[in-house]
Design a protein around this motif. Sequence first.
Motif, PDB file in Angstrom:
ATOM      1  N   LEU A  67       0.830  -1.194   0.000  1.00 12.40           N
ATOM      2  CA  LEU A  67       0.000   0.000   0.000  1.00 12.40           C
ATOM      3  C   LEU A  67       0.875   1.258   0.000  1.00 12.40           C
ATOM      4  O   LEU A  67       1.988   1.261   0.543  1.00 12.40           O
ATOM      5  CB  LEU A  67      -0.920   0.012   1.233  1.00 12.40           C
ATOM      6  CG  LEU A  67      -1.898  -1.152   1.372  1.00 12.40           C
ATOM      7  CD1 LEU A  67      -2.764  -0.955   2.607  1.00 12.40           C
ATOM      8  CD2 LEU A  67      -2.756  -1.306   0.123  1.00 12.40           C
ATOM      9  N   TYR A  68       0.329   2.324  -0.597  1.00 17.03           N
ATOM     10  CA  TYR A  68       1.048   3.595  -0.680  1.00 17.03           C
ATOM     11  C   TYR A  68       0.122   4.716  -0.217  1.00 17.03           C
ATOM     12  O   TYR A  68      -1.099   4.654  -0.417  1.00 17.03           O
ATOM     13  CB  TYR A  68       1.533   3.847  -2.105  1.00 17.03           C
ATOM     14  CG  TYR A  68       2.539   2.821  -2.568  1.00 17.03           C
ATOM     15  CD1 TYR A  68       3.898   3.056  -2.448  1.00 17.03           C
ATOM     16  CD2 TYR A  68       2.108   1.614  -3.101  1.00 17.03           C
ATOM     17  CE1 TYR A  68       4.819   2.101  -2.866  1.00 17.03           C
ATOM     18  CE2 TYR A  68       3.016   0.646  -3.511  1.00 17.03           C
ATOM     19  CZ  TYR A  68       4.375   0.901  -3.388  1.00 17.03           C
ATOM     20  OH  TYR A  68       5.284  -0.053  -3.785  1.00 17.03           O
ATOM     21  N   ALA A  69       0.716   5.744   0.394  1.00 22.09           N
ATOM     22  CA  ALA A  69      -0.076   6.860   0.910  1.00 22.09           C
ATOM     23  C   ALA A  69       0.748   8.144   0.816  1.00 22.09           C
ATOM     24  O   ALA A  69       1.980   8.115   0.734  1.00 22.09           O
ATOM     25  CB  ALA A  69      -0.482   6.600   2.363  1.00 22.09           C
ATOM     26  N   GLN A  70       0.023   9.260   0.841  1.00 25.07           N
ATOM     27  CA  GLN A  70       0.682  10.561   0.850  1.00 25.07           C
ATOM     28  C   GLN A  70       1.006  10.985   2.276  1.00 25.07           C
ATOM     29  O   GLN A  70       0.272  10.672   3.214  1.00 25.07           O
ATOM     30  CB  GLN A  70      -0.204  11.614   0.193  1.00 25.07           C
ATOM     31  CG  GLN A  70      -0.217  11.577  -1.314  1.00 25.07           C
ATOM     32  CD  GLN A  70      -0.888  12.798  -1.907  1.00 25.07           C
ATOM     33  OE1 GLN A  70      -1.879  13.284  -1.370  1.00 25.07           O
ATOM     34  NE2 GLN A  70      -0.363  13.296  -3.031  1.00 25.07           N
ATOM     35  N   SER A  71       2.099  11.691   2.420  1.00 28.46           N
ATOM     36  CA  SER A  71       2.496  12.190   3.732  1.00 28.46           C
ATOM     37  C   SER A  71       3.301  13.474   3.541  1.00 28.46           C
ATOM     38  O   SER A  71       4.337  13.477   2.854  1.00 28.46           O
ATOM     39  CB  SER A  71       3.334  11.147   4.483  1.00 28.46           C
ATOM     40  OG  SER A  71       3.889  11.701   5.649  1.00 28.46           O
ATOM     41  N   VAL A  72       2.813  14.559   4.125  1.00 28.84           N
ATOM     42  CA  VAL A  72       3.530  15.834   4.019  1.00 28.84           C
ATOM     43  C   VAL A  72       4.898  15.729   4.679  1.00 28.84           C
ATOM     44  O   VAL A  72       5.899  16.276   4.189  1.00 28.84           O
ATOM     45  CB  VAL A  72       2.697  16.959   4.658  1.00 28.84           C
ATOM     46  CG1 VAL A  72       3.487  18.259   4.694  1.00 28.84           C
ATOM     47  CG2 VAL A  72       1.391  17.145   3.904  1.00 28.84           C
ATOM     48  N   ALA A  73       4.976  14.999   5.787  1.00 33.13           N
ATOM     49  CA  ALA A  73       6.232  14.911   6.525  1.00 33.13           C
ATOM     50  C   ALA A  73       7.246  14.004   5.847  1.00 33.13           C
ATOM     51  O   ALA A  73       8.457  14.250   5.920  1.00 33.13           O
ATOM     52  CB  ALA A  73       5.952  14.402   7.949  1.00 33.13           C
ATOM     53  N   ASN A  74       6.776  12.942   5.167  1.00 35.47           N
ATOM     54  CA  ASN A  74       7.700  11.926   4.680  1.00 35.47           C
ATOM     55  C   ASN A  74       7.781  11.801   3.161  1.00 35.47           C
ATOM     56  O   ASN A  74       8.694  11.146   2.652  1.00 35.47           O
ATOM     57  CB  ASN A  74       7.313  10.554   5.251  1.00 35.47           C
ATOM     58  CG  ASN A  74       7.397  10.513   6.757  1.00 35.47           C
ATOM     59  OD1 ASN A  74       8.384  10.940   7.343  1.00 35.47           O
ATOM     60  ND2 ASN A  74       6.355  10.001   7.406  1.00 35.47           N
ATOM     61  N   SER A  75       6.824  12.372   2.437  1.00 34.55           N
ATOM     62  CA  SER A  75       6.866  12.183   0.975  1.00 34.55           C
ATOM     63  C   SER A  75       6.402  13.437   0.237  1.00 34.55           C
ATOM     64  O   SER A  75       5.520  13.393  -0.604  1.00 34.55           O
ATOM     65  CB  SER A  75       5.994  10.986   0.567  1.00 34.55           C
ATOM     66  OG  SER A  75       4.652  11.197   0.956  1.00 34.55           O
ATOM     67  N   SER A  76       6.994  14.566   0.584  1.00 35.69           N
ATOM     68  CA  SER A  76       6.712  15.815  -0.145  1.00 35.69           C
ATOM     69  C   SER A  76       8.043  16.506  -0.447  1.00 35.69           C
ATOM     70  O   SER A  76       9.025  16.332   0.282  1.00 35.69           O
ATOM     71  CB  SER A  76       5.816  16.737   0.684  1.00 35.69           C
ATOM     72  OG  SER A  76       6.436  17.081   1.903  1.00 35.69           O
TER      73      SER A  76
END
Length: 246
Positions: A67-76
């Motif tokens: 599974l994949y998800a967006q994260s401001v802290a870890n993937s921006s």
Amino acid sequence: GVLRRDGSSRFGANTRYGIFPAVSAAWRISDEAFMKQLPWVTDLKIRGGYGLMGNSNNVSPTNQFDLYAQSVANSSYDINGTNGGVVGGFRQSRIGNPNARWETSVTKNIGIDGSFLKGKLDVILDVWQKDTRDLLYRLPITQTVGGAEAPSVNVGTMVNKGIDIQVITRGKFASKVGYEFDVTGSFLDNKITEIGGGLTYLLDVNPAFRGVNPIRNQLGYSLSSFYGYKVQGLFQNQGEIDNAPT
């Protein structure tokens, strides 16, 4: 005899189905000719059983998938170079395990159902053992794989065994008032016999309390056993505190 073939979408295509047979038999020994010389035996039956049962409740329906998800802290990242904002990206949030399979419990039992003294006394006795294999659990993973959630894997085995007994007596007082007394007792021994990943215990089996994990699953002990410091005693007054060795 019973033969079950169960399927669950919680598992991947290669391990979705499980076959679980069971068989049981009984011998009413009181019907045999050699028992007729025991008139105090009203009915006596010996029975036994052996069977497998599958469990799929301990695994998430998404366990098989990456599974994949967006994260401001870890993937921006400020990929446009504006110095004024970032663009959201995706990171892996769960590691999938398409090979997880059914937990399987193998149960064996032998029992006696007896009625004596023309139905005034009944005795029911069971001796049983339940071996559970392929237990599903999320083992700790190295931090070098990133922050993704670990999948459930088949890692452990556990043994439950015990004795159940029930004794019933019935009759009448002065041929008018009926009575029946029922006493039931059980003895149970539970033990974890294997934990995967070379581990001897798992701590995160229950929520921590004020930063302390008072329960853990440890090899050779019962499931969810309490553990902690060995206590030698409690101070009862100030004098005991003052005289205690430092």
